[in-house]
Design an enzyme around this catalytic site. Structure first.
Site, PDB file in Angstrom:
ATOM      1  N   ASP A 332       0.752  -1.331  -0.046  1.00  0.00           N
ATOM      2  CA  ASP A 332      -0.029  -0.095  -0.116  1.00  0.00           C
ATOM      3  C   ASP A 332       0.770   1.183  -0.046  1.00  0.00           C
ATOM      4  O   ASP A 332       2.036   1.112   0.149  1.00  0.00           O
ATOM      5  CB  ASP A 332      -1.223   0.040   1.093  1.00  0.00           C
ATOM      6  CG  ASP A 332      -0.254  -0.359   2.443  1.00  0.00           C
ATOM      7  OD1 ASP A 332       0.785  -0.092   2.624  1.00  0.00           O
ATOM      8  OD2 ASP A 332      -1.146  -0.538   3.539  1.00  0.00           O
ATOM      9  N   ASP A 637      -3.357  -3.190   6.340  1.00  0.00           N
ATOM     10  CA  ASP A 637      -3.288  -2.741   7.896  1.00  0.00           C
ATOM     11  C   ASP A 637      -4.709  -2.831   8.341  1.00  0.00           C
ATOM     12  O   ASP A 637      -4.858  -2.853   9.754  1.00  0.00           O
ATOM     13  CB  ASP A 637      -2.938  -1.371   7.868  1.00  0.00           C
ATOM     14  CG  ASP A 637      -3.181  -0.401   6.891  1.00  0.00           C
ATOM     15  OD1 ASP A 637      -4.497  -0.721   6.229  1.00  0.00           O
ATOM     16  OD2 ASP A 637      -2.770   0.735   6.544  1.00  0.00           O
ATOM     17  N   ASP A 641      -8.404  -6.387   5.547  1.00  0.00           N
ATOM     18  CA  ASP A 641      -7.465  -6.692   4.815  1.00  0.00           C
ATOM     19  C   ASP A 641      -6.959  -8.147   5.104  1.00  0.00           C
ATOM     20  O   ASP A 641      -6.239  -8.800   4.513  1.00  0.00           O
ATOM     21  CB  ASP A 641      -6.089  -5.775   5.102  1.00  0.00           C
ATOM     22  CG  ASP A 641      -6.220  -4.666   4.216  1.00  0.00           C
ATOM     23  OD1 ASP A 641      -6.850  -4.291   3.103  1.00  0.00           O
ATOM     24  OD2 ASP A 641      -5.422  -3.583   4.699  1.00  0.00           O
TER      25      ASP A 641
HETATM   26  P1  ATP Z   1      -3.254   3.173   1.432  1.00  0.00           P
HETATM   27  O1  ATP Z   1      -4.255   2.072   1.036  1.00  0.00           O
HETATM   28  O2  ATP Z   1      -1.984   3.309   0.453  1.00  0.00           O
HETATM   29  O3  ATP Z   1      -3.043   3.432   2.720  1.00  0.00           O
HETATM   30  P2  ATP Z   1      -5.018   5.196   1.733  1.00  0.00           P
HETATM   31  O4  ATP Z   1      -4.895   5.562   3.050  1.00  0.00           O
HETATM   32  O5  ATP Z   1      -5.682   6.358   0.786  1.00  0.00           O
HETATM   33  O6  ATP Z   1      -4.128   4.403   1.004  1.00  0.00           O
HETATM   34  P3  ATP Z   1      -7.744   4.141   2.653  1.00  0.00           P
HETATM   35  O7  ATP Z   1      -7.518   4.260   3.970  1.00  0.00           O
HETATM   36  O8  ATP Z   1      -8.751   3.114   1.856  1.00  0.00           O
HETATM   37  O9  ATP Z   1      -6.602   4.230   1.679  1.00  0.00           O
HETATM   38  O10 ATP Z   1      -8.443   5.686   2.258  1.00  0.00           O
HETATM   39  C1  ATP Z   1      -9.081   5.660   1.108  1.00  0.00           C
HETATM   40  C2  ATP Z   1      -9.576   7.219   0.932  1.00  0.00           C
HETATM   41  O11 ATP Z   1     -10.504   7.770   1.890  1.00  0.00           O
HETATM   42  C3  ATP Z   1      -8.410   8.201   0.942  1.00  0.00           C
HETATM   43  O12 ATP Z   1      -7.689   8.307  -0.190  1.00  0.00           O
HETATM   44  C4  ATP Z   1      -9.143   9.617   1.555  1.00  0.00           C
HETATM   45  O13 ATP Z   1      -9.471  10.034   0.343  1.00  0.00           O
HETATM   46  C5  ATP Z   1     -10.228   9.056   2.426  1.00  0.00           C
HETATM   47  N1  ATP Z   1      -9.964   8.890   3.873  1.00  0.00           N
HETATM   48  C6  ATP Z   1      -8.973   8.265   4.395  1.00  0.00           C
HETATM   49  N2  ATP Z   1      -9.079   8.444   5.764  1.00  0.00           N
HETATM   50  C7  ATP Z   1     -10.145   9.164   6.006  1.00  0.00           C
HETATM   51  C8  ATP Z   1     -10.440   9.816   7.128  1.00  0.00           C
HETATM   52  N3  ATP Z   1     -10.197   9.442   8.337  1.00  0.00           N
HETATM   53  N4  ATP Z   1     -11.732  10.409   7.024  1.00  0.00           N
HETATM   54  C9  ATP Z   1     -11.996  10.539   6.018  1.00  0.00           C
HETATM   55  N5  ATP Z   1     -11.514  10.430   4.681  1.00  0.00           N
HETATM   56  C10 ATP Z   1     -10.605   9.475   4.798  1.00  0.00           C
END
Ligand code: ATP
Length: 905
Positions: A332, A637, A641
């Site tokens: 990721d 994480d 997953d």
């Molecule tokens: P990775 O998979 O590389 O860790 P990521 O952190 O972007 O990437 P997710 O945690 O699934 O993956 O988040 C997806 C999307 O959701 C993010 O790109 C963001 O736009 C939104 N997002 C992430 N965290 C939050 C949050 N705490 N509150 C609101 N929106 C969020």
């Protein structure tokens, strides 16, 4: 005095009664009281299972077929009154048991250290602040925050629950998650029906909650089911088991050969039984690789420790082997390839784009509109932006030493800092609003929403999330004066592309005013009813060490793929910065859904960047890549997953960011969440596999050489060049010293420039078998050669045998140096310089050989005699010629296989 009856169980009390009974408040304990209770209740840990007595553990090492054989031989030699032989055989037995005992201790230490590194943590309120603590520090009365993916750290009584579902199979056997809520339960409710309680060791699968600790350590429900968690992980892998059973069958085979020899010698050649028996015993002891399983286990233990030093904690040992053959790593992005130290740099709202200045998580700094500084107080749109970022937020900022630190999600911390800058109110902006309800972030819907109230009768919903997700909920947008105007999706999508194209993570903010009586937040309150406030752009720079590690993986023939939940344009920009091969082509989760399995497998192999994916996509991608014969390492994480991590050949969870659920499903946990640690783990995995192979490649031919000498002499009716007793001596001093040194071998140069080993390549390849046969033949030839040379020169029988004996040991030493380099030349300074362990073993063996050759008492026992200087030189020269022969043969082989890694060194 408490007004609550003490016998009433916690699940039947109201939240207030529980707090009162535990003499705590919703803001948690203070540090002093927590310390006092820690004294009183002890650590929140289950009692260790009782250890077996060391003597019993030592004796257990005699319970082994090989040892029985040796003990049998000792008895027979004693009956024949061959006391010296009996003594040497017993020494072999004891040394083996001691080595086994020591390696077991070492292995246990390695596992215990790892267990400590995996100690779970808990989010706790202490002194009114949210902190992350080692779960062992929890005391009754602590207020704990739990969220999806957490293992419940102690027995808890809920104070607040939002969509909370918990899987309690560990306690109740019921694997369907149960709903949890704050309402008290009937006093006689069964364990599985106590919906107001969370039990230690159970798994939160959805929602969030806040609860008070009611029992810790052995007083928890799980603590009462004693022995449940006392399983001990044994240090073994399929490969080692395979070798173990190979060693057993080999022993059976050798015993049969020895028995046949005994019959042949006695009945056909009419040799005296006593002498013959000693040859059979010498042959068996020489040929049976009795030390091999122990040395292999040490090799694994050394590997586990080496990986732990590089922040890769092995949870399941077979992963060590798998890691060495990984051909694709799916990683990721956030926190693994990037630093996960976010800073908000841009805010787009009401037709303007603001630049945000500041350092790290400091909630102070200037927000600029062109050249002019702006303040939220002067602009109602900025006020809404500040509220959305500050209130739809679970992070906390605090000052530590010379800088600002964050607790919670780094992105939320960055947003909180932005709100601090906009309002000038420092680390707790918009404190006049309190949260009444919330919809937690979930990677399935990709937004978070809160319902907040102030003391003047206002109520608002604030939402933040992925732009597509939030835009889909909006009906209109805020105009320059904070009045709603029609939504212009085209403008926002262009704005998103622009920010994301620069590698920024983009988040949308939205709001809605609701009546004061509104106290429960549902998704229906959001759907198509929100007003968009604007977008925030956050930077999260790539980790420099990840860039290097990606390049290293590419050189090692490993494809690196990025599977992120982030926006496609952000993913593309970061992929290019990180140096992924095919960064221009991005597939999104939606794209993946349109593909059938075959098309997905093609796409999965060709594409390196996947954006806006959900955990189910990860599972499909792993399966697709495996279908193409690739060995897949996958990171994860979140609680969702777990299936992908389990499915992957090597599931890798994040130690800091990862949920307990992900860690438990993983084979490997990264203590620092860093991609570079994955590359390091692969390197160590390859090293361990190489070392296992080296141990085997050294042990089998040297054993073969020792046994072959006796066998040939007997079958061909020649004089024995080395007596059986001397063979026992060689076995005694070399098997557990020289072979063991290989367990500590560092990574061979060029290891990460070789392509991955095919997954199902057998350990004993044709090439290895050939090497064993060749070396055995060379050793036997050299020993007989020296012996006949000595007898030809008229040396005494004793001198000829002493020379043959020393030749055997010298060859084993040369072979040890040769085997250190399986894939490159042994003729480099680094190869010869070797390791301290290697030199320690070498010195010990050399000293022992000098002793047996030159010390009168040992000469008497072993029938040896002093070797003249020039004959000694000759023996070493024979060793050098042997080394040259095997080295030239290796070079020819490497040249043919096109894998000559000389360039590596
Ligand atoms: P990775 O998979 O590389 O860790 P990521 O952190 O972007 O990437 P997710 O945690 O699934 O993956 O988040 C997806 C999307 O959701 C993010 O790109 C963001 O736009 C939104 N997002 C992430 N965290 C939050 C949050 N705490 N509150 C609101 N929106 C969020």
């Amino acid at each position: 005095m408490s007004s609550v009856r003490n016998e009433t169980p916690f699940h039947a009390l109201t939240a207030e009664q529980v707090l009162e009974r535990l003499q705590t408040t919703a803001a948690g304990l203070d540090a002093a009281e927590a310390a006092r209770r820690r004294q009183q209740y002890g650590p929140n840990r289950l009692p260790e299972p009782p250890q077996r007595h060391p003597l019993l553990r030592f004796l257990a090492h005699f319970h082994n077929v090989l040892i029985y054989v040796l003990l049998g031989a000792a008895v027979v030699t004693a009956l024949l009154a061959h006391w010296v032989d009996t003594g040497v055989i017993l020494a072999v037995v004891v040394i083996n048991a001691v080595i086994g005992f020591i390696q077991e201790g070492r292995a246990e230490q390695a596992m215990a250290a790892i267990r400590d590194m995996l100690a779970p943590r808990a989010a706790v309120l202490r002194d009114g602040h949210r902190q992350s603590l080692d779960a062992a520090e929890l005391v009754p009365g602590d207020i704990v925050l739990v969220e999806a993916g957490d293992r419940v750290p102690a027995d808890l009584r809920l104070l607040e629950a939002r969509g909370l579902k918990v899987e309690e199979a560990i306690l109740t056997g019921e694997s369907v998650p149960v709903d949890k809520s704050v309402a008290p339960c009937p006093e006689d409710a069964a364990l599985g029906d106590r919906s107001a309680m969370l039990f230690s060791g159970t798994l939160v699968v959805a929602g969030t909650g806040r609860a008070v600790v009611v029992a810790t350590g052995a007083n928890t429900e799980i603590g009462r089911i004693s022995g449940m968690l006392s399983r001990v992980e044994t240090l073994t892998t399929p490969l080692v088991q395979q070798m173990d059973s190979f060693a057993r069958w080999l022993s059976a085979f050798i015993l049969l050969v020895a028995a046949s020899l005994l019959l042949y010698g006695y009945f056909i050649r009419h040799l005296p039984f006593g002498e013959l028996f000693m040859v059979a015993v010498g042959l068996s002891v020489a040929a049976i690789p009795e030390g091999l399983p122990a040395v292999l286990t040490i090799t694994l233990a050394v590997g586990v420790q080496a990986m732990a030093r590089r922040n890769a904690i092995v949870r399941r040992l077979p992963a060590i082997e798998t890691l060495g053959s990984v051909s694709v790593i799916c990683s990721d992005k956030t926190g693994t390839l990037t630093r996960n130290e976010m800073v908000a740099t841009a805010l787009a709202a009401a037709g303007e784009v603001y630049a945000v200045e500041g350092d790290g998580y400091a909630p102070e700094g200037t927000v600029w509109l062109g050249q002019a500084p702006v303040r939220a107080i002067e602009d109602p749109v900025l006020i809404e932006a500040a509220r959305a970022t500050a209130l739809c937020n679970d992070a906390a900022l605090y000052q530590a030493g010379d800088g600002w630190r964050a607790e919670g999600d780094p992105m939320e911390a960055a947003l909180l800092a932005l709100a601090g800058k906009l309002t000038g109110e420092g680390p707790q902006p918009c404190a006049e609003w309190t949260r009444t309800d919330a919809i937690p972030f979930d990677s399935a819907h990709r937004y978070m929403a809160v319902l907040v109230h102030d003391h003047e009768g206002h109520a608002r919903i604030y939402v933040k999330g992925a732009p597509e997700a939030v835009l889909a909920l909006c009906a209109d947008q805020l105009g320059a004066g904070a009045e709603p105007v029609p939504l212009d999706p085209g403008h926002w999508h262009a704005q998103v592309e622009q920010l994301a194209g620069a590698g920024q993570r983009v988040l949308a903010l939205a709001m809605r005013a609701v009546p004061q009586e509104h106290t429960v937040l549902n998704t229906a309150d959001l759907d198509g009813r929100l007003t968009l406030i604007g977008l925030v752009g956050l930077i999260d720079p790539p980790r420099p060490e990840a860039i290097e590690a990606v390049a290293e993986c590419h050189a090692a023939g490993i494809r690196v793929k990025m599977i992120t939940g982030d926006h496609a344009a952000t993913a593309r920009a970061i992929a290019a910065q990180i140096g992924l091969r095919n960064s221009e082509r991005v597939l999104t989760g939606n794209d993946l859904e349109t593909l059938d399995d075959a098309a997905l497998a093609d796409a999965a192999v060709e594409t390196d960047v996947f954006a806006r994916t959900s955990p189910e996509h990860k599972l499909r991608l792993v399966t697709a890549l495996q279908a193409r014969g690739l060995t897949v390492a996958m990171t994860g994480d979140g609680v969702n997953d777990a299936p992908a991590l389990k499915r992957a050949d090597a599931g890798i969870a994040m130690g800091q960011r990862g949920s307990e659920a992900a860690k438990e499903a993983a084979d490997l946990v990264l203590a620092d969440d860093n991609f570079a640690s994955i590359a390091a783990a692969v390197r160590e995995g390859r090293t361990v596999y190489d070392n296992i192979k080296k141990v085997i490649s050294w042990t089998l031919p040297t054993n073969g050489g020792e046994a072959g000498t006796l066998l040939l002499a007997l079958l061909a009716g020649l004089a024995l060049p080395i007596t059986p007793l001397q063979i026992l001596w060689v076995n005694l001093i070399t098997a557990v010293t020289l072979g063991l040194a290989l367990a500590f071998e560092p990574t061979e140069p060029g290891t990460m420039r070789r392509p991955p080993r095919p997954r199902h390549e057998p350990l004993l390849t044709g090439q290895l078998v050939w090497q064993i046969v060749l070396t055995t033949a060379l050793v036997v030839a050299a020993v007989f050669g020296i012996y006949s040379y000595a007898t030809d020169r008229g040396h005494s029988e004793a001198l000829a045998q002493t020379m043959a004996l020393n030749t055997l040991v010298v060859l084993e030493i040369f072979y040890l140096f040769f085997i250190r380099r399986m894939h490159s030349t042994s003729l480099t300074w680094a190869a010869v310089r070797a390791t301290p362990v290697m030199w320690g073993c070498l010195l010990a063996v050399t000293a022992a050989q000098f002793a047996i050759t030159y010390l009168a008492p040992l000469q008497g026992v072993f029938g040896t005699t002093a070797i003249p200087f020039w004959d000694g030189v000759l023996i070493v020269a024979v060793g050098a010629v042997f080394f040259a022969l095997v080295e030239v043969e290796k070079q020819m082989r490497l040249a043919l296989s096109g894998r000559n890694d000389r360039r590596a060194s």
